[in-house]
Design a protein around this motif. Structure first.
Motif, PDB file in Angstrom:
ATOM      1  N   GLU A  29       3.052-126.090-103.196  1.00  0.00           N
ATOM      2  CA  GLU A  29       1.713-126.164-102.614  1.00  0.00           C
ATOM      3  C   GLU A  29       1.823-126.663-101.176  1.00  0.00           C
ATOM      4  OE1 GLU A  29      -2.120-127.486-104.751  1.00  0.00           O
ATOM      5  OE2 GLU A  29      -1.444-129.277-103.640  1.00  0.00           O
ATOM      6  N   VAL A  30       1.182-125.948-100.261  1.00  0.00           N
ATOM      7  CA  VAL A  30       1.213-126.302 -98.842  1.00  0.00           C
ATOM      8  C   VAL A  30      -0.215-126.555 -98.387  1.00  0.00           C
ATOM      9  CG1 VAL A  30       1.946-125.600 -96.538  1.00  0.00           C
ATOM     10  CG2 VAL A  30       3.223-124.810 -98.540  1.00  0.00           C
ATOM     11  N   LYS A  33      -4.144-129.496 -92.045  1.00  0.00           N
ATOM     12  CA  LYS A  33      -4.911-128.746 -91.042  1.00  0.00           C
ATOM     13  C   LYS A  33      -4.047-127.773 -90.244  1.00  0.00           C
ATOM     14  CE  LYS A  33      -4.833-132.188 -87.260  1.00  0.00           C
ATOM     15  NZ  LYS A  33      -4.121-131.345 -86.283  1.00  0.00           N
ATOM     16  N   ASP A  34      -2.719-127.991 -90.227  1.00  0.00           N
ATOM     17  CA  ASP A  34      -1.829-127.070 -89.513  1.00  0.00           C
ATOM     18  C   ASP A  34      -1.111-126.098 -90.451  1.00  0.00           C
ATOM     19  OD1 ASP A  34      -2.443-128.306 -87.074  1.00  0.00           O
ATOM     20  OD2 ASP A  34      -0.849-129.789 -87.305  1.00  0.00           O
ATOM     21  N   ALA A  35      -1.510-126.088 -91.716  1.00  0.00           N
ATOM     22  CA  ALA A  35      -0.800-125.259 -92.704  1.00  0.00           C
ATOM     23  C   ALA A  35      -0.829-123.785 -92.330  1.00  0.00           C
ATOM     24  CB  ALA A  35      -1.391-125.478 -94.096  1.00  0.00           C
ATOM     25  N   LYS A  36      -2.008-123.278 -91.947  1.00  0.00           N
ATOM     26  CA  LYS A  36      -2.118-121.855 -91.610  1.00  0.00           C
ATOM     27  C   LYS A  36      -1.215-121.490 -90.438  1.00  0.00           C
ATOM     28  CE  LYS A  36      -6.086-119.720 -91.591  1.00  0.00           C
ATOM     29  NZ  LYS A  36      -7.442-119.238 -91.227  1.00  0.00           N
ATOM     30  N   GLU A  78      -9.730-122.776 -96.969  1.00  0.00           N
ATOM     31  CA  GLU A  78      -9.586-123.991 -96.179  1.00  0.00           C
ATOM     32  C   GLU A  78      -8.123-124.183 -95.794  1.00  0.00           C
ATOM     33  OE1 GLU A  78     -11.551-127.221 -98.173  1.00  0.00           O
ATOM     34  OE2 GLU A  78     -13.524-126.275 -97.973  1.00  0.00           O
ATOM     35  N   ASP A  79      -7.480-125.270 -96.219  1.00  0.00           N
ATOM     36  CA  ASP A  79      -6.104-125.545 -95.786  1.00  0.00           C
ATOM     37  C   ASP A  79      -5.128-125.549 -96.960  1.00  0.00           C
ATOM     38  OD1 ASP A  79      -7.034-125.898 -93.165  1.00  0.00           O
ATOM     39  OD2 ASP A  79      -7.506-128.003 -93.560  1.00  0.00           O
ATOM     40  N   LYS A  80      -5.361-124.757 -97.974  1.00  0.00           N
ATOM     41  CA  LYS A  80      -4.536-124.802 -99.184  1.00  0.00           C
ATOM     42  C   LYS A  80      -3.878-123.451 -99.476  1.00  0.00           C
ATOM     43  CE  LYS A  80      -4.856-125.668-104.184  1.00  0.00           C
ATOM     44  NZ  LYS A  80      -5.762-126.059-105.294  1.00  0.00           N
ATOM     45  N   ASP A 103       0.685-131.274 -88.925  1.00  0.00           N
ATOM     46  CA  ASP A 103      -0.017-131.853 -90.072  1.00  0.00           C
ATOM     47  C   ASP A 103       0.063-130.871 -91.246  1.00  0.00           C
ATOM     48  OD1 ASP A 103      -1.644-133.078 -91.903  1.00  0.00           O
ATOM     49  OD2 ASP A 103      -3.451-133.053 -90.675  1.00  0.00           O
ATOM     50  N   VAL A 104       1.195-130.906 -91.934  1.00  0.00           N
ATOM     51  CA  VAL A 104       1.433-130.018 -93.077  1.00  0.00           C
ATOM     52  C   VAL A 104       2.064-130.844 -94.197  1.00  0.00           C
ATOM     53  CG1 VAL A 104       2.549-127.916 -93.905  1.00  0.00           C
ATOM     54  CG2 VAL A 104       1.827-128.073 -91.516  1.00  0.00           C
TER      55      VAL A 104
END
Length: 337
Positions: A29-30, A33-36, A78-80, A103-104
């Motif tokens: 799971e990643v 806010k910077d995941a994308k 969102e960020d998931k 931020d990941v």
């Protein structure tokens, strides 16, 4: 003989009707806010424009464009994100080594995520009979969150068989209940429980799918995966890979068929063209739908489809003709059916 009969029976159940099996992978799971942005940078395919409920096949590369892993990315909104992999240790280390101060967050949720596949022409009927929500609206490489009775399930239209199929992700503590439900409702569809390795041998090989045995030490263009490479964006390995995509690779992963049922071909056997070693075998198995022995070879680009080459085995040389490695449903009509 009995084992061969069982292999054929289970293979044909997937091709002609429907089967189910444990296909549990490791799941990362990643979030953050910077995941994308981070995933878009490490993946060759277009993560940035994924919509909630999309799944995406992609490779992840080293700086020299060789493959670290091939994965499926699932976007929950969102960020998931979820990433399914067979190489968790290697992938996790590589991602963490490259994330820097972004931020990941990474969380290995494998222990909490089982994966059962339901594959074959009647898979949609089975899923619609056991899930709270219909899967009629699921396009290829899409997923939805739903339930089996009161059990949370993520159902994705994905698979590794070359047929219309789905995969169910759920907490493994509910495995017995999910399996019992599949068996109960599956009686109406002659649902077959798959117990042999056809799910990683004959079925995917007929379709031209790859595993780590094929992609480690190679790049997506050599593997025929250039369709998944987005050279309009930046990603690790782009500088070398996109030149290869434009100019052509130095090697290609091609297919071959063998008529001699006694040929002792193995992974790693050298392949020769006009007496010169040009590559090696990466996979060899029997295809029960094409009804022939089939395999892949990673060979120099000087060798082309239609060339006759020699595979050097422990029992002598075997002459084969190189060809497209997609032996079955080359237009992909079955998986999109």
């Amino acid at each position: 003989m009995k084992n061969q009969e069982l292999l054929r029976k289970e293979h044909e159940a997937i091709r002609n009707n429907v089967g189910f099996f444990d296909f549990t992978h490791e799941t990362l799971e990643v979030t953050g806010k910077d995941a994308k942005d981070f995933l878009d940078y490490v993946c060759v395919n277009d993560v940035e424009n994924m919509k909630k409920g999309d799944a995406l096949y992609t490779t992840i590369l080293k700086e020299d464009a060789n493959t670290v892993d091939d994965v499926i990315v699932f976007y929950y909104g969102e960020d998931k994100y979820w990433i399914t992999t067979a190489l968790m240790k290697e992938l996790s280390k590589w991602l963490k080594d490259h994330v820097g101060d972004k931020d990941v967050n990474f969380k290995d949720i494998t222990a909490n995520t089982a994966l059962y596949a339901v594959q074959g022409p009647r898979s949609k009927d089975v899923l619609n009979d056991i899930l709270e929500d219909s899967v009629d609206d699921l396009g290829y490489f899409q997923f939805k969150e739903t339930k089996v009775d009161d059990i949370y399930v993520m159902a994705s239209r994905t698979g590794f068989t070359g047929e219309l199929g789905y995969e169910l992700h759920f907490d493994p503590k509910y495995t017995d209940k999910i399996v019992d439900k599949l068996k109960e409702k599956g009686k109406s569809y002659d649902l077959e429980e798959i117990t042999t390795d056809v799910i990683v041998s004959s079925l995917p090989t007929e379709k031209g799918y790859i595993t780590s045995a094929d992609f480690l030490g190679a790049n997506p263009v050599e593997l025929g995966l250039e369709w998944s490479v987005d050279c309009e964006k930046d990603f690790i390995g782009k500088q070398k890979l996109c030149v290869l995509k434009e100019e052509g690779p130095k090697r290609n992963l091609l297919g071959f068929k063998v008529g001699d049922k006694d040929a002792k071909i193995e992974k790693g056997n050298k392949v020769k063209l006009n007496g010169e070693t040009i590559g090696e075998v990466t996979k060899y198995t029997y295809g029960y739908t094409v009804d022939e022995y089939i395999g892949y070879a990673l060979v120099d680009s000087k060798a082309n489809k239609g060339d006759k080459v020699v595979i050097v085995t422990s029992d002598g040389e075997v002459e084969v003709t190189l060809q497209e490695r997609m032996f079955y449903d080359p237009k992909g009509e079955r998986v999109r059916g």
